[in-house]
Design a protein around this motif. Structure first.
Motif, PDB file in Angstrom:
ATOM      1  N   ARG A  79       0.834  -1.199   0.000  1.00 24.89           N
ATOM      2  CA  ARG A  79       0.000   0.000   0.000  1.00 24.89           C
ATOM      3  C   ARG A  79       0.863   1.241   0.000  1.00 24.89           C
ATOM      4  N   GLN A  80       0.288   2.310  -0.524  1.00 24.10           N
ATOM      5  CA  GLN A  80       0.967   3.592  -0.465  1.00 24.10           C
ATOM      6  C   GLN A  80       0.929   4.081   0.971  1.00 24.10           C
ATOM      7  N   THR A  81       1.868   4.946   1.325  1.00 23.45           N
ATOM      8  CA  THR A  81       1.974   5.370   2.714  1.00 23.45           C
ATOM      9  C   THR A  81       1.500   6.801   2.933  1.00 23.45           C
ATOM     10  N   GLU A  82       0.772   7.360   1.998  1.00 20.71           N
ATOM     11  CA  GLU A  82       0.225   8.704   2.177  1.00 20.71           C
ATOM     12  C   GLU A  82      -0.643   8.721   3.430  1.00 20.71           C
ATOM     13  N   SER A  83      -0.560   9.771   4.198  1.00 17.87           N
ATOM     14  CA  SER A  83      -1.314   9.886   5.436  1.00 17.87           C
ATOM     15  C   SER A  83      -2.804   9.961   5.147  1.00 17.87           C
ATOM     16  N   GLU A 100     -15.860  10.151   9.951  1.00 13.21           N
ATOM     17  CA  GLU A 100     -15.449  11.523  10.250  1.00 13.21           C
ATOM     18  C   GLU A 100     -14.175  11.518  11.083  1.00 13.21           C
ATOM     19  N   LEU A 101     -14.081  10.571  11.993  1.00 14.91           N
ATOM     20  CA  LEU A 101     -12.856  10.460  12.796  1.00 14.91           C
ATOM     21  C   LEU A 101     -11.661  10.121  11.923  1.00 14.91           C
ATOM     22  N   PHE A 102     -11.882   9.253  10.941  1.00 15.91           N
ATOM     23  CA  PHE A 102     -10.799   8.881  10.040  1.00 15.91           C
ATOM     24  C   PHE A 102     -10.363  10.054   9.175  1.00 15.91           C
ATOM     25  N   MET A 103     -11.325  10.754   8.577  1.00 15.49           N
ATOM     26  CA  MET A 103     -11.004  11.762   7.580  1.00 15.49           C
ATOM     27  C   MET A 103     -10.606  13.098   8.187  1.00 15.49           C
ATOM     28  N   HIS A 104     -11.245  13.514   9.268  1.00 11.91           N
ATOM     29  CA  HIS A 104     -11.040  14.868   9.759  1.00 11.91           C
ATOM     30  C   HIS A 104     -10.620  14.944  11.215  1.00 11.91           C
ATOM     31  N   GLY A 105     -10.758  13.856  11.936  1.00  7.70           N
ATOM     32  CA  GLY A 105     -10.527  13.905  13.373  1.00  7.70           C
ATOM     33  C   GLY A 105      -9.108  14.301  13.731  1.00  7.70           C
ATOM     34  N   GLU A 106      -8.988  14.890  14.900  1.00  6.24           N
ATOM     35  CA  GLU A 106      -7.666  15.301  15.344  1.00  6.24           C
ATOM     36  C   GLU A 106      -6.790  14.099  15.633  1.00  6.24           C
ATOM     37  N   HIS A 107      -7.391  12.927  15.710  1.00  2.21           N
ATOM     38  CA  HIS A 107      -6.640  11.715  15.996  1.00  2.21           C
ATOM     39  C   HIS A 107      -6.371  10.881  14.743  1.00  2.21           C
ATOM     40  N   VAL A 111      -4.982   7.031  14.431  1.00  2.00           N
ATOM     41  CA  VAL A 111      -5.790   5.957  13.852  1.00  2.00           C
ATOM     42  C   VAL A 111      -5.040   5.317  12.690  1.00  2.00           C
ATOM     43  N   ASP A 112      -4.421   6.137  11.872  1.00  2.00           N
ATOM     44  CA  ASP A 112      -3.659   5.635  10.732  1.00  2.00           C
ATOM     45  C   ASP A 112      -2.536   4.711  11.198  1.00  2.00           C
ATOM     46  N   GLU A 113      -1.801   5.133  12.207  1.00  2.00           N
ATOM     47  CA  GLU A 113      -0.720   4.301  12.742  1.00  2.00           C
ATOM     48  C   GLU A 113      -1.258   3.001  13.322  1.00  2.00           C
ATOM     49  N   LEU A 114      -2.361   3.083  14.041  1.00  2.00           N
ATOM     50  CA  LEU A 114      -2.940   1.890  14.652  1.00  2.00           C
ATOM     51  C   LEU A 114      -3.437   0.905  13.601  1.00  2.00           C
ATOM     52  N   LEU A 115      -4.010   1.416  12.510  1.00  4.49           N
ATOM     53  CA  LEU A 115      -4.468   0.520  11.443  1.00  4.49           C
ATOM     54  C   LEU A 115      -3.305  -0.264  10.844  1.00  4.49           C
ATOM     55  N   HIS A 116      -2.136   0.367  10.793  1.00  2.00           N
ATOM     56  CA  HIS A 116      -0.961  -0.317  10.253  1.00  2.00           C
ATOM     57  C   HIS A 116      -0.442  -1.419  11.182  1.00  2.00           C
ATOM     58  N   THR A 117      -0.813  -1.371  12.465  1.00  2.00           N
ATOM     59  CA  THR A 117      -0.366  -2.410  13.395  1.00  2.00           C
ATOM     60  C   THR A 117      -1.257  -3.642  13.334  1.00  2.00           C
ATOM     61  N   LEU A 118      -2.428  -3.510  12.731  1.00  2.00           N
ATOM     62  CA  LEU A 118      -3.364  -4.624  12.638  1.00  2.00           C
ATOM     63  C   LEU A 118      -3.014  -5.528  11.465  1.00  2.00           C
ATOM     64  N   SER A 119      -3.476  -6.757  11.540  1.00  2.08           N
ATOM     65  CA  SER A 119      -3.321  -7.658  10.396  1.00  2.08           C
ATOM     66  C   SER A 119      -4.214  -7.163   9.263  1.00  2.08           C
ATOM     67  N   ASN A 120      -3.998  -7.686   8.083  1.00  2.00           N
ATOM     68  CA  ASN A 120      -4.790  -7.293   6.922  1.00  2.00           C
ATOM     69  C   ASN A 120      -6.279  -7.551   7.165  1.00  2.00           C
ATOM     70  N   THR A 121      -6.621  -8.706   7.692  1.00  2.00           N
ATOM     71  CA  THR A 121      -8.022  -9.045   7.949  1.00  2.00           C
ATOM     72  C   THR A 121      -8.618  -8.125   9.004  1.00  2.00           C
ATOM     73  N   GLU A 122      -7.865  -7.872  10.072  1.00  2.00           N
ATOM     74  CA  GLU A 122      -8.360  -6.983  11.116  1.00  2.00           C
ATOM     75  C   GLU A 122      -8.630  -5.584  10.579  1.00  2.00           C
TER      76      GLU A 122
END
Length: 159
Positions: A79-83, A100-107, A111-122
Motif C-alpha cells: 500500500r501507499q503510505t500517504e497519510s 469523520e474520525l478517520f477523515m477529519h478527526g484530530e486523531h 488511527v492511521d498508525e494503529l491501522l498499520h499495526t493490525l493484520s490485513n483481515t483486522e
C-alpha cells in the motif's frame, strides 16, 4: 415474502460512497480509489448471475472490491503510505460518524498508525465496519469468515 430487487442506478447511488471510502482507506490515493471503485462496479455489472437482492448485491460488490484490491496489491506491491489526513473528503458524510474520525478527526494520524499495526483481515474488518457501517453478517461474507468471528476480530482490533 421476497426482498425487492434493486436497480443498477439505485445500487450505484446507494453504495458508491461507502465502497469508495473503503477503497480510499485501503489505497490512500483518491484517483486510484476512484479507478478501483469504478473497476469493482464494472466487474459487478459484467456478472451474468449477480444477485437482485440489495443485501446480497452489497455483499457481492464489496467482495469484488476486496478481490480487486488484492489483485492491485499483487501487481503493484505494498500500500501507499500517504497519510489518511491527506485523503480528500469530498465524499464524507455530513453525519458525524466513524468515518469523520478517520477523515477529519484530530486523531487521524493515531488511527492511521494503529491501522498499520493490525493484520490485513483486522484492518479490513475495522474499515468495513466504520466506513461502510456494514453488518457483521455482511462483513463476514466479504472477508470469508463467520459473523461471530468478524464481531470478535472487530472487538479485539478496537481493543
Amino acid at each position: 415474502m421476497s426482498t425487492p430487487k434493486i436497480t443498477e442506478d439505485a445500487l450505484f447511488t446507494e453504495l458508491f460512497t461507502p465502497l469508495f471510502r473503503y477503497v480510499l482507506f485501503r489505497v490512500r490515493d483518491r484517483m486510484l480509489a476512484e479507478d478501483l471503485t469504478q473497476s469493482a462496479f464494472l466487474k459487478f455489472l459484467q456478472q451474468t448471475h449477480r444477485p437482485d437482492d440489495p443485501i446480497l448485491a452489497r455483499r457481492f460488490l464489496f467482495t469484488i472490491a476486496r478481490t480487486t484490491l488484492i489483485d492491485y496489491y499483487r501487481v503493484h506491491g505494498k500500500r501507499q503510505t500517504e497519510s489518511i489526513e491527506d485523503a480528500d473528503s469530498e465524499f464524507a458524510s455530513d453525519d458525524r460518524g466513524p468515518e469523520e474520525l478517520f477523515m477529519h478527526g484530530e486523531h487521524a494520524s493515531i488511527v492511521d498508525e494503529l491501522l498499520h499495526t493490525l493484520s490485513n483481515t483486522e484492518s479490513q474488518i475495522v474499515l468495513l465496519r466504520m466506513t461502510s457501517q456494514m453488518s457483521y453478517d455482511d462483513i463476514a461474507h466479504v472477508v470469508g469468515t463467520t459473523s461471530q468471528n468478524a464481531r470478535q476480530i472487530y472487538s479485539r482490533a478496537l481493543s
